[in-house]
Design a protein around this motif. Structure first.
Motif, PDB file in Angstrom:
ATOM      1  N   GLY A 162       0.792  -1.220   0.000  1.00 23.09           N
ATOM      2  CA  GLY A 162       0.000   0.000   0.000  1.00 23.09           C
ATOM      3  C   GLY A 162       0.822   1.267   0.000  1.00 23.09           C
ATOM      4  O   GLY A 162       2.033   1.260   0.262  1.00 23.09           O
ATOM      5  N   GLY A 163       0.174   2.385  -0.307  1.00 19.41           N
ATOM      6  CA  GLY A 163       0.821   3.687  -0.293  1.00 19.41           C
ATOM      7  C   GLY A 163       1.607   3.965  -1.558  1.00 19.41           C
ATOM      8  O   GLY A 163       1.521   3.251  -2.550  1.00 19.41           O
ATOM      9  N   THR A 164       2.417   4.991  -1.505  1.00 20.75           N
ATOM     10  CA  THR A 164       3.177   5.414  -2.688  1.00 20.75           C
ATOM     11  C   THR A 164       4.536   4.738  -2.785  1.00 20.75           C
ATOM     12  O   THR A 164       5.268   4.964  -3.742  1.00 20.75           O
ATOM     13  N   THR A 165       4.884   3.905  -1.797  1.00 18.24           N
ATOM     14  CA  THR A 165       6.177   3.218  -1.820  1.00 18.24           C
ATOM     15  C   THR A 165       5.978   1.723  -1.577  1.00 18.24           C
ATOM     16  O   THR A 165       6.401   1.196  -0.542  1.00 18.24           O
ATOM     17  N   PRO A 166       5.349   1.023  -2.505  1.00 17.44           N
ATOM     18  CA  PRO A 166       5.159  -0.425  -2.320  1.00 17.44           C
ATOM     19  C   PRO A 166       6.501  -1.135  -2.277  1.00 17.44           C
ATOM     20  O   PRO A 166       7.463  -0.722  -2.927  1.00 17.44           O
ATOM     21  N   GLN A 167       6.550  -2.209  -1.497  1.00 16.29           N
ATOM     22  CA  GLN A 167       7.807  -2.928  -1.349  1.00 16.29           C
ATOM     23  C   GLN A 167       7.530  -4.412  -1.124  1.00 16.29           C
ATOM     24  O   GLN A 167       6.652  -4.778  -0.335  1.00 16.29           O
ATOM     25  N   LEU A 168       8.281  -5.249  -1.807  1.00 16.33           N
ATOM     26  CA  LEU A 168       8.239  -6.681  -1.536  1.00 16.33           C
ATOM     27  C   LEU A 168       9.177  -7.003  -0.379  1.00 16.33           C
ATOM     28  O   LEU A 168      10.158  -6.294  -0.134  1.00 16.33           O
ATOM     29  N   GLY A 169       8.861  -8.070   0.341  1.00 13.17           N
ATOM     30  CA  GLY A 169       9.666  -8.460   1.479  1.00 13.17           C
ATOM     31  C   GLY A 169      11.098  -8.788   1.090  1.00 13.17           C
ATOM     32  O   GLY A 169      11.374  -9.307   0.002  1.00 13.17           O
ATOM     33  N   GLN A 170      12.029  -8.492   1.987  1.00 15.19           N
ATOM     34  CA  GLN A 170      13.450  -8.737   1.761  1.00 15.19           C
ATOM     35  C   GLN A 170      13.890 -10.011   2.483  1.00 15.19           C
ATOM     36  O   GLN A 170      13.403 -10.327   3.572  1.00 15.19           O
ATOM     37  N   ASP A 171      14.833 -10.711   1.881  1.00 13.99           N
ATOM     38  CA  ASP A 171      15.356 -11.937   2.464  1.00 13.99           C
ATOM     39  C   ASP A 171      16.046 -11.640   3.794  1.00 13.99           C
ATOM     40  O   ASP A 171      16.933 -10.792   3.868  1.00 13.99           O
ATOM     41  N   ALA A 172      15.642 -12.351   4.845  1.00 13.11           N
ATOM     42  CA  ALA A 172      16.248 -12.135   6.163  1.00 13.11           C
ATOM     43  C   ALA A 172      17.539 -12.920   6.331  1.00 13.11           C
ATOM     44  O   ALA A 172      18.267 -12.718   7.315  1.00 13.11           O
ATOM     45  N   GLY A 173      17.825 -13.851   5.417  1.00 14.87           N
ATOM     46  CA  GLY A 173      19.093 -14.564   5.451  1.00 14.87           C
ATOM     47  C   GLY A 173      19.203 -15.636   6.514  1.00 14.87           C
ATOM     48  O   GLY A 173      20.313 -15.985   6.926  1.00 14.87           O
ATOM     49  N   ILE A 174      18.055 -16.174   6.970  1.00 14.92           N
ATOM     50  CA  ILE A 174      18.096 -17.183   8.034  1.00 14.92           C
ATOM     51  C   ILE A 174      17.266 -18.397   7.655  1.00 14.92           C
ATOM     52  O   ILE A 174      16.434 -18.354   6.736  1.00 14.92           O
ATOM     53  N   PHE A 175      17.484 -19.474   8.384  1.00 15.88           N
ATOM     54  CA  PHE A 175      16.672 -20.684   8.299  1.00 15.88           C
ATOM     55  C   PHE A 175      16.029 -20.917   9.657  1.00 15.88           C
ATOM     56  O   PHE A 175      16.693 -20.817  10.698  1.00 15.88           O
ATOM     57  N   LEU A 176      14.730 -21.219   9.653  1.00 14.46           N
ATOM     58  CA  LEU A 176      14.010 -21.546  10.885  1.00 14.46           C
ATOM     59  C   LEU A 176      13.532 -22.987  10.814  1.00 14.46           C
ATOM     60  O   LEU A 176      13.019 -23.430   9.779  1.00 14.46           O
ATOM     61  N   THR A 177      13.674 -23.725  11.897  1.00 20.56           N
ATOM     62  CA  THR A 177      12.977 -25.002  11.989  1.00 20.56           C
ATOM     63  C   THR A 177      11.497 -24.720  12.192  1.00 20.56           C
ATOM     64  O   THR A 177      11.105 -23.599  12.561  1.00 20.56           O
ATOM     65  N   THR A 178      10.671 -25.705  11.954  1.00 19.97           N
ATOM     66  CA  THR A 178       9.228 -25.485  12.103  1.00 19.97           C
ATOM     67  C   THR A 178       8.875 -25.098  13.535  1.00 19.97           C
ATOM     68  O   THR A 178       7.954 -24.303  13.766  1.00 19.97           O
ATOM     69  N   GLU A 179       9.617 -25.626  14.503  1.00 22.45           N
ATOM     70  CA  GLU A 179       9.353 -25.306  15.908  1.00 22.45           C
ATOM     71  C   GLU A 179       9.695 -23.860  16.242  1.00 22.45           C
ATOM     72  O   GLU A 179       9.206 -23.313  17.237  1.00 22.45           O
ATOM     73  N   GLN A 180      10.533 -23.242  15.430  1.00 23.06           N
ATOM     74  CA  GLN A 180      10.970 -21.879  15.716  1.00 23.06           C
ATOM     75  C   GLN A 180      10.057 -20.812  15.113  1.00 23.06           C
ATOM     76  O   GLN A 180      10.238 -19.626  15.394  1.00 23.06           O
ATOM     77  N   ALA A 181       9.082 -21.227  14.301  1.00 25.26           N
ATOM     78  CA  ALA A 181       8.259 -20.249  13.582  1.00 25.26           C
ATOM     79  C   ALA A 181       7.479 -19.349  14.536  1.00 25.26           C
ATOM     80  O   ALA A 181       7.473 -18.119  14.387  1.00 25.26           O
ATOM     81  N   LEU A 182       6.817 -19.926  15.511  1.00 27.44           N
ATOM     82  CA  LEU A 182       6.017 -19.134  16.445  1.00 27.44           C
ATOM     83  C   LEU A 182       6.875 -18.195  17.287  1.00 27.44           C
ATOM     84  O   LEU A 182       6.596 -16.987  17.351  1.00 27.44           O
ATOM     85  N   PRO A 183       7.942 -18.686  17.943  1.00 23.80           N
ATOM     86  CA  PRO A 183       8.775 -17.730  18.714  1.00 23.80           C
ATOM     87  C   PRO A 183       9.435 -16.677  17.832  1.00 23.80           C
ATOM     88  O   PRO A 183       9.687 -15.560  18.302  1.00 23.80           O
ATOM     89  N   PHE A 184       9.712 -17.005  16.573  1.00 23.73           N
ATOM     90  CA  PHE A 184      10.285 -15.985  15.690  1.00 23.73           C
ATOM     91  C   PHE A 184       9.261 -14.873  15.432  1.00 23.73           C
ATOM     92  O   PHE A 184       9.605 -13.680  15.495  1.00 23.73           O
ATOM     93  N   CYS A 185       8.024 -15.249  15.168  1.00 19.01           N
ATOM     94  CA  CYS A 185       6.989 -14.224  14.953  1.00 19.01           C
ATOM     95  C   CYS A 185       6.832 -13.363  16.197  1.00 19.01           C
ATOM     96  O   CYS A 185       6.695 -12.136  16.101  1.00 19.01           O
ATOM     97  N   ARG A 186       6.872 -13.989  17.368  1.00 13.00           N
ATOM     98  CA  ARG A 186       6.769 -13.211  18.606  1.00 13.00           C
ATOM     99  C   ARG A 186       7.936 -12.238  18.742  1.00 13.00           C
ATOM    100  O   ARG A 186       7.754 -11.081  19.146  1.00 13.00           O
ATOM    101  N   ALA A 187       9.129 -12.673  18.377  1.00 18.19           N
ATOM    102  CA  ALA A 187      10.302 -11.808  18.499  1.00 18.19           C
ATOM    103  C   ALA A 187      10.216 -10.624  17.535  1.00 18.19           C
ATOM    104  O   ALA A 187      10.502  -9.479  17.918  1.00 18.19           O
ATOM    105  N   VAL A 188       9.821 -10.877  16.295  1.00 15.77           N
ATOM    106  CA  VAL A 188       9.690  -9.788  15.317  1.00 15.77           C
ATOM    107  C   VAL A 188       8.622  -8.801  15.760  1.00 15.77           C
ATOM    108  O   VAL A 188       8.814  -7.573  15.704  1.00 15.77           O
ATOM    109  N   LEU A 189       7.478  -9.322  16.191  1.00  7.35           N
ATOM    110  CA  LEU A 189       6.409  -8.436  16.652  1.00  7.35           C
ATOM    111  C   LEU A 189       6.854  -7.601  17.847  1.00  7.35           C
ATOM    112  O   LEU A 189       6.501  -6.424  17.965  1.00  7.35           O
ATOM    113  N   SER A 190       7.644  -8.196  18.732  1.00  5.37           N
ATOM    114  CA  SER A 190       8.121  -7.455  19.912  1.00  5.37           C
ATOM    115  C   SER A 190       9.019  -6.294  19.513  1.00  5.37           C
ATOM    116  O   SER A 190       8.884  -5.174  20.022  1.00  5.37           O
TER     117      SER A 190
END
Length: 492
Positions: free
Chosen positions: A213-241
């Motif tokens: 949205g807006g006048t500066t649309p942007q696609l997501g950038q590669d974070a350069g990491i690998f997460l195990t499936t078990e790490q997905a939820l705590p990773f989302c919590r960390a980013v949101l924090s």
């Protein structure tokens, strides 16, 4: 506006409006103060200028997976309180309209009885978490990530993330086709593999900061990491924090996650996320993404031999209680009582045995919601439009259907067109990532009259943004111009 919304949040957390919501249900709409109108968005109730005194309700349907029992509860709300209207959205979700505050307690109870909620689906919260519509079903799936998407969608609800600087979108998929559009989200997880101590482990690569949205649309950038499936939820919590504590609150047009990453750079941002995450991240592994190859309409083989999924076109996502009640009946009769919503505003009936296919395809409803629609309609997505959104400059749903139907007469039926239409700069129709993207404008003609027109974008997909090709093309000239652009893309 930024200061006003932030002030409202500081004075009273949006989640704290719930007791007052029930009080307003007794007193009526006129008793609701303006600031409380904003707080009702924390429970998915959005008041629109086009429908004064009524609310739109945005649900939370993790990964777009719901049962026929849940669909019938939604249908009952639409039928009894919402003038039979329903919209399927680009977040694998459903929006209801025309709800009165007096009816909301009953609406909430009906939804809660079948395990549904609309909590934190509006304003500065994380929204419905998306995933592959064929998760757990597709015969070429890498792994089923739907349970992870569903857990993230519900586990982070509550006060911890009820005061973000701006809205936040997440998609989590184990599908190799990236059909949940990872790079259009603040967090996009896609399937990957990494060798860890001699073992090949499946998990996710991550893209961050996507926002169209807006006048500066942007696609997501590669974070350069690998997460195990078990790490997905705590990773989302960390980013949101990190976003909650550091994102800008001064200017709402520059408050999405992408702006914080621009200010800090990805390295600093990920370093802060890692601190909250509590352990070092694995470096990136092997991406298991392949090129996106079409849509979910039509007939698709499932992992279990002899079973298929049938995808139905719901033109521009606009439907009604009767159609969805019939869909639920068909899913019970031919499937296993399950339905799937897609990012292209369509619906799937999974778990149909191949011996029942011909009978299902012959059903009257499937002559309306076509599984084998013309290519010009198959990839059509449209925002809400002017009838329900005060930002929209035109009735995008009606006009986009008009253009697509005219385009269908100009191109081969099998030529699928990824046509995405937005009514304004907010890009809810995702026009920046369409093969053909249209953004509504108004055009003044030489005689002084004003007509509907669209800016034309070409060549987008979920790996690259479309290019603006022309401004303010009148609606009656659009189909021909689009056909010409498609011929260029096809090398003709």
């Amino acid at each position: 506006m930024a200061v006003q919304i932030e002030t409202i949040k500081k004075l009273k957390n949006g989640l704290d409006v719930l007791p007052d919501l029930y009080r307003y249900a007794s007193l009526g709409f006129a008793a609701i103060p303006e600031d409380e109108i904003e707080r009702l968005k924390w429970y998915g109730l959005l008041h629109r200028k086009q429908t004064p005194g009524f609310f739109m309700q945005r649900l939370r349907i993790p990964n777009g997976i719901l049962s026929t029992r849940q669909m019938r509860a939604i249908v009952s709300v639409s039928r009894d309180f919402g003038r039979n209207t329903m919209d399927l959205t680009t977040r694998e979700n459903i929006q209801l309209r025309w709800l009165r505050i007096e009816d909301v307690p009953e609406v909430f109870q009906r939804l809660q009885n079948v395990g549904l909620t609309s909590q934190q689906t509006g304003l500065d919260n994380y929204r419905n978490v998306m995933g592959c519509p064929l998760a757990g079903l597709h015969h070429e799936e890498i792994f089923n990530a739907a349970p992870i998407a569903q857990s993230v969608s519900l586990a982070l609800l509550g006060r911890e993330f009820s005061d973000l600087p701006r809205k936040f979108n997440i998609t989590i998929s184990g599908c190799s086709h990236d059909c949940a559009h990872s790079r259009a989200n603040d967090i996009g997880m896609t399937p990957a593999a990494k060798e860890i101590n001699g073992y090949r482990v499946l998990g996710f690569h991550v893209a961050l900061g996507g926002a169209l949205g807006g006048t500066t649309p942007q696609l997501g950038q590669d974070a350069g990491i690998f997460l195990t499936t078990e790490q997905a939820l705590p990773f989302c919590r960390a980013v949101l924090s990190v976003f909650r504590d550091n994102g800008s609150r001064e200017k709402r047009t520059e408050a999405r996650l992408k702006w914080l990453i621009r200010e800090w750079g990805m390295a600093r941002f990920m370093a802060e996320v890692e601190k909250v995450f509590g352990q070092p991240f694995f470096s990136a592994g092997e991406s298991l993404l392949a090129a996106h190859n079409g849509d979910h309409l039509g007939v698709h083989k499932q992992q279990d031999q002899g079973f298929i999924t049938v995808g139905l076109l719901v033109p521009v996502g606009r439907t009604n209680a009767q159609q969805m009640a019939e869909i639920a009946d068909l899913a019970d009769a031919y499937g296993t009582g399950e339905l799937r919503l897609t990012p292209d505003q369509n619906i799937l009936i999974p778990n149909v045995h191949e011996t029942c296919l011909d009978r299902l395809l012959a059903e009257p409803l499937l002559q309306v919601l076509q599984p084998h629609a013309p290519g010009a309609l198959r990839g059509l997505v449209s925002c809400t439009g002017r009838d329900y959104c005060h930002f929209a400059l035109s009735d995008t749903k009606e006009l986009s259907l008009q253009v697509a139907e005219e385009l269908a007469s100009l191109i081969p039926a099998e030529r699928r067109v990824d046509l995405k239409v937005s009514g304004c700069v907010h890009a809810c129709g995702q026009h920046h990532v369409g093969e053909i993207g249209l953004q509504a404008q108004r055009l003044r003609l030489e005689d002084g009259s004003i007509v509907d027109a669209f800016d034309l974008f070409v060549g987008g997909n979920h790996q690259q943004l479309a290019t603006l090709k022309a401004r303010k093309i009148p609606v009656d000239q659009l189909a021909g111009r689009i056909a010409a652009e498609l011929a260029i893309l096809d090398g003709k």
